[in-house]
Design an enzyme around this catalytic site. Sequence first.
Site, PDB file in Angstrom:
ATOM      1  N   GLU A  49      38.994  60.909  50.726  1.00 24.66           N
ATOM      2  CA  GLU A  49      38.888  59.536  51.225  1.00 24.66           C
ATOM      3  C   GLU A  49      39.546  59.454  52.593  1.00 24.66           C
ATOM      4  OE1 GLU A  49      38.795  56.023  48.476  1.00 24.66           O
ATOM      5  OE2 GLU A  49      40.032  57.362  47.287  1.00 24.66           O
ATOM      6  N   HIS A 104      39.519  45.612  53.320  1.00 29.43           N
ATOM      7  CA  HIS A 104      38.621  46.742  53.081  1.00 29.43           C
ATOM      8  C   HIS A 104      37.379  46.545  53.928  1.00 29.43           C
ATOM      9  CE1 HIS A 104      36.307  49.840  51.165  1.00 29.43           C
ATOM     10  NE2 HIS A 104      37.358  50.203  50.456  1.00 29.43           N
ATOM     11  N   ARG A 122      41.751  52.416  57.370  1.00 31.21           N
ATOM     12  CA  ARG A 122      40.996  51.221  56.970  1.00 31.21           C
ATOM     13  C   ARG A 122      41.067  50.078  57.973  1.00 31.21           C
ATOM     14  NH1 ARG A 122      41.775  50.788  50.479  1.00 31.21           N
ATOM     15  NH2 ARG A 122      40.370  52.525  50.152  1.00 31.21           N
ATOM     16  N   HIS A 179      41.954  43.068  50.543  1.00 32.89           N
ATOM     17  CA  HIS A 179      41.871  44.076  49.476  1.00 32.89           C
ATOM     18  C   HIS A 179      43.214  44.428  48.848  1.00 32.89           C
ATOM     19  CE1 HIS A 179      40.100  47.359  47.307  1.00 32.89           C
ATOM     20  NE2 HIS A 179      40.800  48.279  47.934  1.00 32.89           N
ATOM     21  N   ARG A 231      48.153  50.928  53.623  1.00 29.74           N
ATOM     22  CA  ARG A 231      48.127  51.840  52.471  1.00 29.74           C
ATOM     23  C   ARG A 231      47.108  52.957  52.674  1.00 29.74           C
ATOM     24  NH1 ARG A 231      44.803  51.332  47.169  1.00 29.74           N
ATOM     25  NH2 ARG A 231      43.447  50.355  48.684  1.00 29.74           N
TER      26      ARG A 231
HETATM   27  C1  LIG Z   1      37.790  46.535  43.740  1.00 30.37           C
HETATM   28  C2  LIG Z   1      39.063  47.334  43.873  1.00 30.37           C
HETATM   29  C3  LIG Z   1      39.011  48.709  43.984  1.00 30.37           C
HETATM   30  C4  LIG Z   1      40.195  49.450  44.113  1.00 30.37           C
HETATM   31  N1  LIG Z   1      40.122  50.818  44.148  1.00 30.37           N
HETATM   32  C5  LIG Z   1      41.273  51.538  44.158  1.00 30.37           C
HETATM   33  C6  LIG Z   1      41.249  52.958  44.057  1.00 30.37           C
HETATM   34  O1  LIG Z   1      40.195  53.573  43.951  1.00 30.37           O
HETATM   35  N2  LIG Z   1      42.435  53.616  44.058  1.00 30.37           N
HETATM   36  C7  LIG Z   1      43.644  52.988  44.160  1.00 30.37           C
HETATM   37  O2  LIG Z   1      44.682  53.642  44.149  1.00 30.37           O
HETATM   38  N3  LIG Z   1      43.685  51.644  44.235  1.00 30.37           N
HETATM   39  C8  LIG Z   1      42.550  50.918  44.226  1.00 30.37           C
HETATM   40  N4  LIG Z   1      42.606  49.547  44.285  1.00 30.37           N
HETATM   41  C9  LIG Z   1      43.927  48.896  44.294  1.00 30.37           C
HETATM   42  C10 LIG Z   1      44.511  49.002  42.888  1.00 30.37           C
HETATM   43  O3  LIG Z   1      43.496  48.783  41.940  1.00 30.37           O
HETATM   44  C11 LIG Z   1      45.625  47.981  42.692  1.00 30.37           C
HETATM   45  O4  LIG Z   1      46.525  48.017  43.750  1.00 30.37           O
HETATM   46  C12 LIG Z   1      46.396  48.294  41.402  1.00 30.37           C
HETATM   47  O5  LIG Z   1      45.494  48.425  40.335  1.00 30.37           O
HETATM   48  C13 LIG Z   1      47.402  47.190  41.131  1.00 30.37           C
HETATM   49  O6  LIG Z   1      47.928  47.383  39.858  1.00 30.37           O
HETATM   50  P1  LIG Z   1      49.027  46.392  39.300  1.00 30.37           P
HETATM   51  O7  LIG Z   1      49.379  46.888  37.947  1.00 30.37           O
HETATM   52  O8  LIG Z   1      50.098  46.226  40.287  1.00 30.37           O
HETATM   53  O9  LIG Z   1      48.275  44.964  39.218  1.00 30.37           O
HETATM   54  P2  LIG Z   1      46.927  44.506  38.508  1.00 30.37           P
HETATM   55  O10 LIG Z   1      46.130  45.637  37.995  1.00 30.37           O
HETATM   56  O11 LIG Z   1      46.241  43.577  39.446  1.00 30.37           O
HETATM   57  O12 LIG Z   1      47.445  43.692  37.232  1.00 30.37           O
HETATM   58  C14 LIG Z   1      48.152  42.479  37.374  1.00 30.37           C
HETATM   59  C15 LIG Z   1      48.425  41.914  35.991  1.00 30.37           C
HETATM   60  O13 LIG Z   1      49.334  40.829  36.101  1.00 30.37           O
HETATM   61  C16 LIG Z   1      48.886  39.748  35.304  1.00 30.37           C
HETATM   62  N5  LIG Z   1      49.430  38.511  35.857  1.00 30.37           N
HETATM   63  C17 LIG Z   1      49.310  38.013  37.122  1.00 30.37           C
HETATM   64  N6  LIG Z   1      49.982  36.854  37.232  1.00 30.37           N
HETATM   65  C18 LIG Z   1      50.545  36.601  36.027  1.00 30.37           C
HETATM   66  C19 LIG Z   1      51.335  35.544  35.514  1.00 30.37           C
HETATM   67  N7  LIG Z   1      51.708  34.501  36.264  1.00 30.37           N
HETATM   68  N8  LIG Z   1      51.723  35.598  34.215  1.00 30.37           N
HETATM   69  C20 LIG Z   1      51.357  36.618  33.407  1.00 30.37           C
HETATM   70  N9  LIG Z   1      50.591  37.658  33.856  1.00 30.37           N
HETATM   71  C21 LIG Z   1      50.199  37.645  35.143  1.00 30.37           C
HETATM   72  C22 LIG Z   1      47.366  39.836  35.378  1.00 30.37           C
HETATM   73  O14 LIG Z   1      46.799  39.109  34.320  1.00 30.37           O
HETATM   74  C23 LIG Z   1      47.206  41.351  35.282  1.00 30.37           C
HETATM   75  O15 LIG Z   1      47.274  41.751  33.931  1.00 30.37           O
HETATM   76  C24 LIG Z   1      41.435  48.788  44.158  1.00 30.37           C
HETATM   77  C25 LIG Z   1      41.488  47.400  44.054  1.00 30.37           C
HETATM   78  C26 LIG Z   1      40.315  46.674  43.906  1.00 30.37           C
HETATM   79  C27 LIG Z   1      40.403  45.194  43.791  1.00 30.37           C
END
Ligand SMILES: Cc1cc2nc3c(=O)[nH]c(=O)nc-3n(C[C@H](O)[C@H](O)[C@H](O)COP(=O)(O)OP(=O)(O)OC[C@H]3O[C@@H](n4cnc5c(N)ncnc54)[C@H](O)[C@@H]3O)c2cc1C
Length: 502
Positions: free
Chosen positions: A110, A221, A265, A325, A360
């Site tokens: 990537e 993105h 990016r 993104h 990032r």
């Molecule tokens: C379309 C897309 C493609 C991507 N592709 C990649 C990739 O290929 N590789 C990579 O490394 N990263 C990628 N990313 C980025 C990556 O997916 C995210 O940065 C990462 O998954 C974030 O994980 P997280 O656990 O921090 O949050 P999230 O996975 O967003 O989870 C957040 C959680 O918090 C909960 N929550 C939020 N607010 C509250 C609240 N007030 N009370 C209770 N619960 C709450 C939500 O319900 C959810 O369960 C991508 C992102 C997107 C959107």
Amino acid sequence: MHVLVVGAGIAGLTAALRADALGHDVELLVKGHLGDGCTVRAQGGIAGEYGPGDSPALHALDTMHAGNGHGDPVAIAALVDGAAAAIDALVDAGVRFDRAADGSIARGLEAAHSLPRIAHAGGDATGKAISDALIARLRSSTVQVSEGVFAADLLVEEGRVCGIRTLDGTEHRADAVVLATGGAGRLFPHTTNPPETTGDGIAMALRAGAAVADLEFMQFHPTVLAVGAPFLISEAVRGAGAVLRDADGRRFMLVEHPDAELAPRDVVARAVARRADEQGSPVLLDATSLGAADLARRFPTIDAELRRRGIEWAQTPVPITPAAHYLMGGVVTDIDGRTSLPGLWAVGETARSGVHGANRLASNSLLEGVVFGARVADALASSAFVSLELLGSGPKCSNLRDMNAEGGFSRDALQRVMWEQVGLRRTDAGLASAVATLDSWRAPQPRTPQPRTPQPRTPAEQEDANLLIVAHAMASAALARTDSLGAHFRVAAPVPALIGAP
Ligand SMILES: Cc1cc2nc3c(=O)[nH]c(=O)nc-3n(C[C@H](O)[C@H](O)[C@H](O)COP(=O)(O)OP(=O)(O)OC[C@H]3O[C@@H](n4cnc5c(N)ncnc54)[C@H](O)[C@@H]3O)c2cc1C
């Protein structure tokens, strides 16, 4: 100890499972349902599968370079040194990464990675594969899971975080609170992030007085479908050979950056936005050289979604646009997820651990979720906490604790301000105007301090209040950073025209 994890993306799930395995009594709250959030949508993969000639040191160099030198070398070292164990842990949890002919984990390339080192599963369904595996593991753990529970505010007593209050007013007390609520893509009208990504954890931390930094760095993105609902077309597609063309069919990225379509990016996103403005129509992503069979095999999720929308990307280039993104900034933590408030921890996209700097590196965020999720769990029992001075960095946002959404504004209006004035290309005047507008939406401060009684709110009202706080903090941070760095791009103020000049 009783540990409350808020959020069930890769970061929250990893922290909760590891804390459970270490014998803590773990409660996990999710605003929506298990499998919501950004994690399940991740297409490209997870960085850190090193092949011949590659190493954690080279990955660290690429990470620092992509982050424009703004990253924290200690945090980056923790990230890359933990990569092998993180990928092993995911394999152990049941993630079936795609394999090469010799049985080893296949490695994708990537943008801004020197070598192919991205592990993926189901082609472009890595996030779903990881989320499914961790949720399956959760079901056989002793973690107490509550879905549909909205964490609204932190409970703070004598300077220590001792739980959270949910939107219905229930208090959940805990010895440690781990914020893993993801990013804040919904600050913008064009975003790859799902509806629940409203910066709740960052807003809660700001209201409680925790150090927050680097909010000016929002990654856009470059390749999101420009027709219909926003849909990400992964960078891995460009890694596989797809190119960007303008309306005349020219590969304009060749003159923008030596790495052309695989430039960082922010560079690609700004070039795409500028070219689209100049030609008055979206730029095209041309993946036709890859052929229908290859596209379907390597990118089954994208292929199915585009076909569902009647788009034959093997035959025709597709119109794309940049979209918000990934948020590099967030709640400031040390490399074990400790925040500036005792009892409060943060991990994943909510946190500003220091690994991403000003931009990032692709596929580093899933890795961050696993590596730092485990580090948080391992550190919970330690009583050490870090002083605000050590954690605080970057522009600070003050006077935000009493900001709420009662000043009267719509989410659409907020998103418009953010897109137009705090988006890809920022000006001094635009940022100042954004801060003033966001300020005007704050509720007036009472003349005499009132006891803080939580107002009953719907989830949408609470999300709006959170978005306003984070928007204000982001616009203020962007205004305070007068230079351009990484994803934060300040357009130089126009030179005033000479009086009398034609
Ligand atoms: C379309 C897309 C493609 C991507 N592709 C990649 C990739 O290929 N590789 C990579 O490394 N990263 C990628 N990313 C980025 C990556 O997916 C995210 O940065 C990462 O998954 C974030 O994980 P997280 O656990 O921090 O949050 P999230 O996975 O967003 O989870 C957040 C959680 O918090 C909960 N929550 C939020 N607010 C509250 C609240 N007030 N009370 C209770 N619960 C709450 C939500 O319900 C959810 O369960 C991508 C992102 C997107 C959107």
